[in-house]
Write an enzyme that holds these catalytic residues in place. Structure first.
Site, PDB file in Angstrom:
ATOM      1  N   LYS A 115       0.869  -1.189   0.000  1.00  0.00           N
ATOM      2  CA  LYS A 115       0.000   0.000   0.000  1.00  0.00           C
ATOM      3  C   LYS A 115       0.893   1.223   0.000  1.00  0.00           C
ATOM      4  CE  LYS A 115      -4.452   0.910   0.166  1.00  0.00           C
ATOM      5  NZ  LYS A 115      -5.591   0.058  -0.239  1.00  0.00           N
TER       6      LYS A 115
ATOM      7  N   ASP B 146      -7.025   4.183  -4.569  1.00  0.00           N
ATOM      8  CA  ASP B 146      -7.678   4.055  -3.256  1.00  0.00           C
ATOM      9  C   ASP B 146      -8.279   5.439  -2.998  1.00  0.00           C
ATOM     10  OD1 ASP B 146      -7.799   2.056  -0.818  1.00  0.00           O
ATOM     11  OD2 ASP B 146      -7.365   3.978   0.097  1.00  0.00           O
TER      12      ASP B 146
HETATM   13  P1  NDP Z   1     -12.922   7.682  -2.933  1.00  0.00           P
HETATM   14  O1  NDP Z   1     -11.834   8.662  -2.747  1.00  0.00           O
HETATM   15  O2  NDP Z   1     -13.475   7.445  -4.288  1.00  0.00           O
HETATM   16  O3  NDP Z   1     -14.150   8.035  -1.973  1.00  0.00           O
HETATM   17  C1  NDP Z   1     -13.949   8.127  -0.612  1.00  0.00           C
HETATM   18  C2  NDP Z   1     -15.255   8.517   0.050  1.00  0.00           C
HETATM   19  O4  NDP Z   1     -15.117   8.383   1.454  1.00  0.00           O
HETATM   20  C3  NDP Z   1     -15.635   9.954  -0.207  1.00  0.00           C
HETATM   21  O5  NDP Z   1     -17.021  10.067  -0.177  1.00  0.00           O
HETATM   22  C4  NDP Z   1     -14.995  10.666   0.973  1.00  0.00           C
HETATM   23  O6  NDP Z   1     -15.589  11.902   1.314  1.00  0.00           O
HETATM   24  C5  NDP Z   1     -15.224   9.652   2.072  1.00  0.00           C
HETATM   25  N1  NDP Z   1     -14.164   9.797   3.085  1.00  0.00           N
HETATM   26  C6  NDP Z   1     -12.847   9.630   2.895  1.00  0.00           C
HETATM   27  N2  NDP Z   1     -12.168   9.878   4.015  1.00  0.00           N
HETATM   28  C7  NDP Z   1     -13.092  10.222   4.917  1.00  0.00           C
HETATM   29  C8  NDP Z   1     -13.006  10.568   6.279  1.00  0.00           C
HETATM   30  N3  NDP Z   1     -11.820  10.648   6.907  1.00  0.00           N
HETATM   31  N4  NDP Z   1     -14.172  10.835   6.925  1.00  0.00           N
HETATM   32  C9  NDP Z   1     -15.355  10.772   6.285  1.00  0.00           C
HETATM   33  N5  NDP Z   1     -15.498  10.446   4.998  1.00  0.00           N
HETATM   34  C10 NDP Z   1     -14.375  10.151   4.324  1.00  0.00           C
HETATM   35  O7  NDP Z   1     -12.350   6.319  -2.316  1.00  0.00           O
HETATM   36  P2  NDP Z   1     -12.847   4.823  -2.549  1.00  0.00           P
HETATM   37  O8  NDP Z   1     -14.306   4.775  -2.741  1.00  0.00           O
HETATM   38  O9  NDP Z   1     -11.947   4.210  -3.546  1.00  0.00           O
HETATM   39  O10 NDP Z   1     -12.462   4.147  -1.150  1.00  0.00           O
HETATM   40  C11 NDP Z   1     -13.381   4.077  -0.055  1.00  0.00           C
HETATM   41  C12 NDP Z   1     -12.940   2.996   0.899  1.00  0.00           C
HETATM   42  O11 NDP Z   1     -12.907   1.736   0.215  1.00  0.00           O
HETATM   43  C13 NDP Z   1     -11.540   3.158   1.495  1.00  0.00           C
HETATM   44  O12 NDP Z   1     -11.528   2.616   2.795  1.00  0.00           O
HETATM   45  C14 NDP Z   1     -10.674   2.305   0.590  1.00  0.00           C
HETATM   46  O13 NDP Z   1      -9.491   1.878   1.233  1.00  0.00           O
HETATM   47  C15 NDP Z   1     -11.626   1.138   0.352  1.00  0.00           C
HETATM   48  N6  NDP Z   1     -11.361   0.296  -0.821  1.00  0.00           N
HETATM   49  C16 NDP Z   1     -11.258   0.849  -2.060  1.00  0.00           C
HETATM   50  C17 NDP Z   1     -11.055   0.043  -3.154  1.00  0.00           C
HETATM   51  C18 NDP Z   1     -11.023   0.561  -4.537  1.00  0.00           C
HETATM   52  O14 NDP Z   1     -10.936  -0.250  -5.472  1.00  0.00           O
HETATM   53  N7  NDP Z   1     -11.108   1.862  -4.765  1.00  0.00           N
HETATM   54  C19 NDP Z   1     -10.852  -1.419  -2.998  1.00  0.00           C
HETATM   55  C20 NDP Z   1     -11.075  -1.898  -1.649  1.00  0.00           C
HETATM   56  C21 NDP Z   1     -11.285  -1.037  -0.616  1.00  0.00           C
HETATM   57  P3  NDP Z   1     -14.789  13.273   1.007  1.00  0.00           P
HETATM   58  O15 NDP Z   1     -14.827  13.396  -0.473  1.00  0.00           O
HETATM   59  O16 NDP Z   1     -15.523  14.319   1.752  1.00  0.00           O
HETATM   60  O17 NDP Z   1     -13.381  13.056   1.532  1.00  0.00           O
HETATM   61  O1  2IT Z   2      -7.911  -1.646  -0.720  1.00  0.00           O
HETATM   62  C1  2IT Z   2      -7.852  -2.163  -1.861  1.00  0.00           C
HETATM   63  O2  2IT Z   2      -8.002  -3.369  -2.035  1.00  0.00           O
HETATM   64  C2  2IT Z   2      -7.632  -1.270  -3.008  1.00  0.00           C
HETATM   65  N1  2IT Z   2      -7.569  -0.061  -2.836  1.00  0.00           N
HETATM   66  C3  2IT Z   2      -7.470  -1.847  -4.381  1.00  0.00           C
HETATM   67  C4  2IT Z   2      -6.065  -2.311  -4.590  1.00  0.00           C
HETATM   68  C5  2IT Z   2      -5.716  -2.741  -5.994  1.00  0.00           C
HETATM   69  O3  2IT Z   2      -4.533  -3.037  -6.177  1.00  0.00           O
HETATM   70  O4  2IT Z   2      -6.575  -2.797  -6.861  1.00  0.00           O
END
Ligand code: NDP
Ligand code: 2IT
Length: 445
Positions: A125, A165
């Site tokens: 990561k 992420d």
């Molecule tokens: P994005 O940046 O697309 O969206 C993040 C969302 O979460 C936004 O709505 C953001 O709001 C909110 N957010 C982020 N930080 C905070 C915080 N500290 N407090 C409150 N709200 C918060 O990210 P993703 O959708 O990609 O990721 C979301 C979660 O999913 C994370 O935990 C990530 O690690 C996990 N994840 C993502 C994957 C992926 O493929 N993208 C895969 C597996 C897990 P704001 O815009 O106001 O910050």
């Molecule tokens: O938390 C996660 O699994 C991710 N942000 C996706 C990682 C990836 O390599 O696609």
């Protein structure tokens, strides 16, 4: 338990000031230490001690310039946690809260998650404390290019393959891929989540959210329930939340909430496909705040709060770590929620998880439920290596199979002596075994 306590005191002493990392390790230790107690092959080789020490951590300076000519300095990281079963693999996070503790917890969880997919993916990561909010496209590009100007010497399609992420989506991956290609003069699959025209896999944008809902379907099926007509509360409004919502709509569920860091919207009528299209425009193009949804569709916006106080059947936390607390867990149960599945990484606190497990709530942890994203990243790597591209239907089919397999693994290792199923235990032990056996086979490395 004594062995967990002594294991954890060593972890805490060796990694001071890293509470998120301690939290992630503690959860795994509580499952794995009792499991390996009577298996000397894992104890003697100190497998868990070795798994909690990153193979390598890279920390670097990222200088860049704003549009108005100001010099800014951020910190960049890449935690290369485990290469036991494949190249380091895991996303990059750009958020002001990013520090070593966050990235070590994420890389540690990633190692187990990637193992659960059964694909050849190690764990890693990275990211930066850079805050993309309010930055112009040019500033984002300046930052991404500077970040990659150091990172490029540490990654390669065969040894470490980052992806997106929080704060890193298609735009950022594009800028970083462009810079990598320029520096290395090679066109390879060194990043996943790329645009389709330059090697990205179809379904990768959808994969985490879709995979989460596919997993939920298996949880419900085990209890002869379906998702059709269920009320769903989702937090976040980014990549994972958007596609979890899309799949829920497709399957006939009614999603009533979305959120961002300023609060949540509550749409009692349900968020339909047209409203989702608006959210995607708002968040992915205009980069606006979720409050605008409430103004546009005349529903409630609750400032400064998370959605866990609404009536729902299913809760899908898809924003960030520790966003669902003990009191939220109690409130959800009081309001009729019976299923909680994590789209985000570690969104539920240990206290909240304990409440769910003690109340027989169907609860499953992110390392199992959100593995669809990295799984399709793994499929993107395969397509890049083959220099061909699979159809949406092919990738979606593979994603569904992978999520079903992960669910099966959780069941295989998750049953407790009292007959109850713990997805936490199942995911931790199931993820552990593959990595541990590979480490043993490879000697003391
Ligand atoms: P994005 O940046 O697309 O969206 C993040 C969302 O979460 C936004 O709505 C953001 O709001 C909110 N957010 C982020 N930080 C905070 C915080 N500290 N407090 C409150 N709200 C918060 O990210 P993703 O959708 O990609 O990721 C979301 C979660 O999913 C994370 O935990 C990530 O690690 C996990 N994840 C993502 C994957 C992926 O493929 N993208 C895969 C597996 C897990 P704001 O815009 O106001 O910050
Ligand atoms: O938390 C996660 O699994 C991710 N942000 C996706 C990682 C990836 O390599 O696609």
């Amino acid at each position: 338990m004594k062995s967990v306590n002594s294991f954890m005191s060593r972890i805490i002493k060796r990694n001071p000031g890293e509470p998120e990392f301690h939290q992630a390790v503690q959860e795994v230790a509580e499952s794995v230490l009792p499991y390996i107690e009577d298996k000397p092959v894992y104890v003697k080789t100190k497998i868990l001690e070795r798994m909690t020490e990153p193979e390598r951590v890279i920390i670097f300076r990222v200088p860049w310039m704003t549009d108005s000519g100001e010099v800014e300095v951020n910190r960049g990281f890449r935690v290369q946690m485990s290469s036991a079963i494949g190249p380091y693999k895991g996303g990059l996070r750009f958020h002001p809260s990013v520090n070593l503790s966050t990235l070590k917890f994420l890389a540690f969880e990633q190692t187990f998650k990637n193992s659960l997919t059964q694909l050849p993916l190690g764990g890693g990561k990275g990211g930066s404390d850079f805050d993309p909010k309010g930055k112009s496209d040019r500033e984002i590009m300046n930052f991404c290019q500077s970040f990659m100007t150091e990172l490029f010497r540490h990654i390669h399609s065969d040894n470490d393959v980052p992806a997106g992420d929080i704060g890193v989506g298609a735009r950022e991956i594009g800028f970083m891929f462009g810079q990598y290609k320029r520096l290395k003069n090679e066109f390879t699959g060194v990043l996943t989540g790329k645009g389709h025209s330059y090697g990205g896999s179809l379904i990768r944008p959808e994969a985490t959210g879709y995979g989460l809902v596919y997993f939920v379907l298996h949880m419900l099926k085990l209890h002869q329930r379906s998702i059709d007509g269920k009320i769903v509360a989702i937090s976040g409004s980014g990549n994972v939340a958007q596609y979890a919502l899309e799949k829920c709509i497709e399957l006939g569920a009614k999603v009533v909430t979305l959120s961002d860091s300023s609060g949540y919207i509550y749409d009692q009528n349900g968020i339909d496909a047209d409203k989702l299209a608006y959210v995607m425009r708002l968040k992915n193009e205009e980069r606006g705040r979720i409050k605008a949804y409430a103004e546009r569709f005349g529903c409630a916006f609750v400032a400064g709060k998370t959605p866990w106080e609404v009536n729902c059947d299913i809760a899908l936390p898809c924003a960030t770590q520790n966003e669902l607390l003990e009191e939220d867990a109690k409130m959800l149960i009081k309001n009729g929620c019976f299923c909680v599945a994590e789209g985000a990484n570690m969104p539920c606190t240990p206290e909240a998880i304990e409440i769910f497990e003690n109340n027989d709530i169907l609860y499953a942890p992110g390392k199992a439920t959100n593995a669809g994203g990295v799984a399709v990243s793994g499929l993107e790597m395969s397509q890049n290596a083959l220099r061909l591209s699979w159809s949406r239907a092919e990738v979606d089919q593979k994603l569904q199979e992978i999520m079903e397999n992960i669910h099966r693994t959780c069941i295989q290792y998750g049953y407790q002596p009292d007959g109850r199923l713990s997805y936490v235990q199942g995911a931790n032990i199931g993820g552990f075994i593959r990595v541990a056996d590979a480490m043993i086979a490879q000697g003391l490395v």
